[in-house]
Design a protein around this motif. Structure first.
Motif, PDB file in Angstrom:
ATOM      1  N   MET A   1     -12.631 -83.092 -23.772  1.00 22.14           N
ATOM      2  CA  MET A   1     -12.579 -82.243 -24.956  1.00 22.14           C
ATOM      3  C   MET A   1     -12.154 -83.100 -26.133  1.00 22.14           C
ATOM      4  O   MET A   1     -11.059 -83.662 -26.139  1.00 22.14           O
ATOM      5  CB  MET A   1     -11.601 -81.079 -24.766  1.00 22.14           C
ATOM      6  N   LEU A   2     -13.049 -83.230 -27.104  1.00 20.70           N
ATOM      7  CA  LEU A   2     -12.745 -83.953 -28.329  1.00 20.70           C
ATOM      8  C   LEU A   2     -12.237 -82.945 -29.343  1.00 20.70           C
ATOM      9  O   LEU A   2     -12.958 -82.034 -29.740  1.00 20.70           O
ATOM     10  CB  LEU A   2     -13.993 -84.653 -28.854  1.00 20.70           C
ATOM     11  N   ALA A   3     -10.995 -83.107 -29.749  1.00 26.87           N
ATOM     12  CA  ALA A   3     -10.369 -82.117 -30.626  1.00 26.87           C
ATOM     13  C   ALA A   3      -9.797 -82.787 -31.869  1.00 26.87           C
ATOM     14  O   ALA A   3      -9.439 -83.961 -31.852  1.00 26.87           O
ATOM     15  CB  ALA A   3      -9.267 -81.374 -29.876  1.00 26.87           C
ATOM     16  N   GLY A   4      -9.732 -82.017 -32.945  1.00 29.10           N
ATOM     17  CA  GLY A   4      -9.167 -82.533 -34.182  1.00 29.10           C
ATOM     18  C   GLY A   4      -9.672 -81.739 -35.365  1.00 29.10           C
ATOM     19  O   GLY A   4     -10.445 -80.787 -35.213  1.00 29.10           O
ATOM     20  N   PRO A   5      -9.265 -82.109 -36.557  1.00 36.53           N
ATOM     21  CA  PRO A   5      -9.668 -81.362 -37.751  1.00 36.53           C
ATOM     22  C   PRO A   5     -11.159 -81.456 -38.014  1.00 36.53           C
ATOM     23  O   PRO A   5     -11.838 -82.373 -37.545  1.00 36.53           O
ATOM     24  CB  PRO A   5      -8.854 -82.026 -38.872  1.00 36.53           C
TER      25      PRO A   5
ATOM     26  N   SER B   1     -13.737 -79.224 -30.131  1.00 39.31           N
ATOM     27  CA  SER B   1     -12.884 -78.132 -30.592  1.00 39.31           C
ATOM     28  C   SER B   1     -12.155 -78.505 -31.875  1.00 39.31           C
ATOM     29  O   SER B   1     -11.624 -79.600 -32.013  1.00 39.31           O
ATOM     30  CB  SER B   1     -11.853 -77.768 -29.519  1.00 39.31           C
ATOM     31  N   HIS B   2     -12.137 -77.551 -32.813  1.00 40.81           N
ATOM     32  CA  HIS B   2     -11.344 -77.692 -34.031  1.00 40.81           C
ATOM     33  C   HIS B   2      -9.937 -77.129 -33.813  1.00 40.81           C
ATOM     34  O   HIS B   2      -9.033 -77.419 -34.590  1.00 40.81           O
ATOM     35  CB  HIS B   2     -11.994 -76.944 -35.195  1.00 40.81           C
ATOM     36  N   ALA B   3      -9.798 -76.310 -32.772  1.00 43.76           N
ATOM     37  CA  ALA B   3      -8.518 -75.646 -32.501  1.00 43.76           C
ATOM     38  C   ALA B   3      -8.333 -75.555 -30.985  1.00 43.76           C
ATOM     39  O   ALA B   3      -8.528 -74.496 -30.385  1.00 43.76           O
ATOM     40  CB  ALA B   3      -8.491 -74.253 -33.133  1.00 43.76           C
ATOM     41  N   PRO B   4      -7.976 -76.665 -30.333  1.00 37.34           N
ATOM     42  CA  PRO B   4      -7.955 -76.701 -28.864  1.00 37.34           C
ATOM     43  C   PRO B   4      -7.024 -75.681 -28.209  1.00 37.34           C
ATOM     44  O   PRO B   4      -7.291 -75.229 -27.105  1.00 37.34           O
ATOM     45  CB  PRO B   4      -7.516 -78.132 -28.554  1.00 37.34           C
ATOM     46  N   PHE B   5      -5.969 -75.294 -28.924  1.00 39.27           N
ATOM     47  CA  PHE B   5      -5.039 -74.358 -28.307  1.00 39.27           C
ATOM     48  C   PHE B   5      -5.492 -72.905 -28.474  1.00 39.27           C
ATOM     49  O   PHE B   5      -4.797 -71.976 -28.064  1.00 39.27           O
ATOM     50  CB  PHE B   5      -3.627 -74.595 -28.834  1.00 39.27           C
ATOM     51  N   SER B   6      -6.680 -72.746 -29.064  1.00 40.71           N
ATOM     52  CA  SER B   6      -7.332 -71.438 -29.075  1.00 40.71           C
ATOM     53  C   SER B   6      -8.316 -71.308 -27.922  1.00 40.71           C
ATOM     54  O   SER B   6      -8.875 -70.234 -27.706  1.00 40.71           O
ATOM     55  CB  SER B   6      -8.079 -71.230 -30.402  1.00 40.71           C
ATOM     56  N   VAL B   7      -8.514 -72.395 -27.198  1.00 38.78           N
ATOM     57  CA  VAL B   7      -9.409 -72.398 -26.041  1.00 38.78           C
ATOM     58  C   VAL B   7      -8.642 -71.892 -24.828  1.00 38.78           C
ATOM     59  O   VAL B   7      -7.442 -72.164 -24.685  1.00 38.78           O
ATOM     60  CB  VAL B   7      -9.953 -73.819 -25.776  1.00 38.78           C
ATOM     61  N   LEU B   8      -9.326 -71.157 -23.970  1.00 40.46           N
ATOM     62  CA  LEU B   8      -8.702 -70.644 -22.747  1.00 40.46           C
ATOM     63  C   LEU B   8      -7.966 -71.779 -22.027  1.00 40.46           C
ATOM     64  O   LEU B   8      -8.559 -72.833 -21.771  1.00 40.46           O
ATOM     65  CB  LEU B   8      -9.784 -70.051 -21.840  1.00 40.46           C
ATOM     66  N   PRO B   9      -6.677 -71.612 -21.710  1.00 38.80           N
ATOM     67  CA  PRO B   9      -5.912 -72.704 -21.091  1.00 38.80           C
ATOM     68  C   PRO B   9      -6.538 -73.249 -19.811  1.00 38.80           C
ATOM     69  O   PRO B   9      -6.449 -74.455 -19.546  1.00 38.80           O
ATOM     70  CB  PRO B   9      -4.549 -72.052 -20.807  1.00 38.80           C
ATOM     71  N   THR B  10      -7.187 -72.388 -19.042  1.00 35.15           N
ATOM     72  CA  THR B  10      -7.807 -72.868 -17.808  1.00 35.15           C
ATOM     73  C   THR B  10      -9.000 -73.780 -18.090  1.00 35.15           C
ATOM     74  O   THR B  10      -9.315 -74.655 -17.280  1.00 35.15           O
ATOM     75  CB  THR B  10      -8.264 -71.680 -16.938  1.00 35.15           C
TER      76      THR B  10
ATOM     77  N   LEU C   1      -8.251 -84.025 -22.520  1.00 37.18           N
ATOM     78  CA  LEU C   1      -8.126 -83.705 -23.946  1.00 37.18           C
ATOM     79  C   LEU C   1      -7.901 -84.976 -24.752  1.00 37.18           C
ATOM     80  O   LEU C   1      -6.976 -85.749 -24.472  1.00 37.18           O
ATOM     81  CB  LEU C   1      -6.968 -82.729 -24.163  1.00 37.18           C
ATOM     82  N   LYS C   2      -8.754 -85.191 -25.740  1.00 40.19           N
ATOM     83  CA  LYS C   2      -8.605 -86.341 -26.623  1.00 40.19           C
ATOM     84  C   LYS C   2      -8.457 -85.835 -28.049  1.00 40.19           C
ATOM     85  O   LYS C   2      -9.388 -85.273 -28.631  1.00 40.19           O
ATOM     86  CB  LYS C   2      -9.835 -87.259 -26.523  1.00 40.19           C
ATOM     87  N   MET C   3      -7.265 -86.022 -28.610  1.00 39.93           N
ATOM     88  CA  MET C   3      -7.006 -85.588 -29.971  1.00 39.93           C
ATOM     89  C   MET C   3      -7.427 -86.691 -30.940  1.00 39.93           C
ATOM     90  O   MET C   3      -6.965 -87.832 -30.837  1.00 39.93           O
ATOM     91  CB  MET C   3      -5.525 -85.267 -30.162  1.00 39.93           C
ATOM     92  N   LEU C   4      -8.322 -86.345 -31.856  1.00 41.21           N
ATOM     93  CA  LEU C   4      -8.811 -87.296 -32.852  1.00 41.21           C
ATOM     94  C   LEU C   4      -8.149 -86.976 -34.186  1.00 41.21           C
ATOM     95  O   LEU C   4      -8.260 -85.858 -34.688  1.00 41.21           O
ATOM     96  CB  LEU C   4     -10.330 -87.203 -32.970  1.00 41.21           C
ATOM     97  N   ALA C   5      -7.483 -87.959 -34.752  1.00 40.92           N
ATOM     98  CA  ALA C   5      -6.718 -87.737 -35.979  1.00 40.92           C
ATOM     99  C   ALA C   5      -7.591 -87.937 -37.217  1.00 40.92           C
ATOM    100  O   ALA C   5      -8.666 -88.541 -37.160  1.00 40.92           O
ATOM    101  CB  ALA C   5      -5.533 -88.695 -36.027  1.00 40.92           C
ATOM    102  N   MET C   6      -7.118 -87.417 -38.330  1.00 39.47           N
ATOM    103  CA  MET C   6      -7.750 -87.701 -39.618  1.00 39.47           C
ATOM    104  C   MET C   6      -7.660 -89.204 -39.865  1.00 39.47           C
ATOM    105  O   MET C   6      -6.592 -89.797 -39.717  1.00 39.47           O
ATOM    106  CB  MET C   6      -7.028 -86.936 -40.727  1.00 39.47           C
ATOM    107  N   PRO C   7      -8.772 -89.855 -40.209  1.00 38.02           N
ATOM    108  CA  PRO C   7      -8.715 -91.307 -40.437  1.00 38.02           C
ATOM    109  C   PRO C   7      -7.860 -91.660 -41.650  1.00 38.02           C
ATOM    110  O   PRO C   7      -7.642 -90.835 -42.544  1.00 38.02           O
ATOM    111  CB  PRO C   7     -10.188 -91.689 -40.648  1.00 38.02           C
TER     112      PRO C   7
END
Length: 223
Positions: free
Chosen positions: A33-37, A150-159, A166-172
């Protein structure tokens, strides 16, 4: 038509090299899961990774651009690259879409390699769709890679989230964005610093502002 081969942006090089390393050592997870803004290119790097995985002869860490799989990807017709997003006039990924996806994933790859799924945004799946995807995450088919964006990973079903890496991509960094976007403004009267400020630092959002009338409207307000 997007440029081909699709290559990661400069600020994505670190995560790109990490995934190439995992692929080379055969330790790539079956679901990430690629997540971030918004506006930082998550979809872009997902597509680049999909093209790389499907390429039969990568060269120096990028798709070769010449093999049959690359030709199909360039045409947007690769049968083993499955893209799922809300249907037109809908903000939701529905259960029927996921059922069709899981049925397709259960079949052997037509080009004899991987099957890759790019699903976005993951938070758009309704509860039924998310539950339908769980089986594929729990019992993945061989040589299948699921890339959830995902733009909002914690809105995704936890399961769902817990079964993906999970890979959080930060603002460059601002200087990195400035270095990237300045050459793209050649011939324009727009200051790159202003563009970045309006986009709140998001490079692809900044680029998209050039394609609408946002800047023109701003100049009119300041007259």
């Amino acid at each position: 038509m997007i440029e081909f081969p699709v290559l990661p942006y400069p600020w994505q090089q670190q995560v790109w090299q990490q995934y190439l390393g995992l692929l080379a050592s055969e330790r790539m997870p079956h679901a990430i899961m690629l997540a971030g803004p918004k506006g930082i290119g998550k979809s872009h790097v997902a597509l680049a990774l999909a093209h790389y995985v499907l390429c039969s002869s990568p060269v120096m860490g990028v798709p070769c651009g010449k093999c049959r799989s690359c030709q199909l990807n360039q045409a947007g017709t690769h049968p083993d690259l499955l893209e799922v997003e809300p249907e037109e006039d809908s903000k939701t990924i529905k259960v029927d879409q996921i059922r069709a996806l899981t049925e397709s994933m259960s079949k052997t790859a037509q080009q004899g390699g991987f099957k890759v799924v790019v699903l976005q945004p993951a938070e758009a799946m309704n509860a039924n769709a998310a539950n339908a995807l769980l089986k594929s995450l729990e019992e993945p088919s061989s040589k299948t890679l699921l890339i959830l964006i995902s733009h909002a990973p914690f809105s995704v079903l936890p399961t769902i989230r817990s079964r993906c890496q999970l890979k959080m991509l930060a603002m460059p960094a601002r200087e990195q964005v400035l270095h990237w976007i300045t050459p793209l403004l050649s011939g324009s009267q727009v200051a790159p610093e202003l563009l970045i400020d309006l986009a709140r630092g998001a490079p692809l959002t900044a680029l998209s502002l050039l394609k609408d009338d946002t800047l023109e409207q701003r100049e009119q307000w300041q007259v």
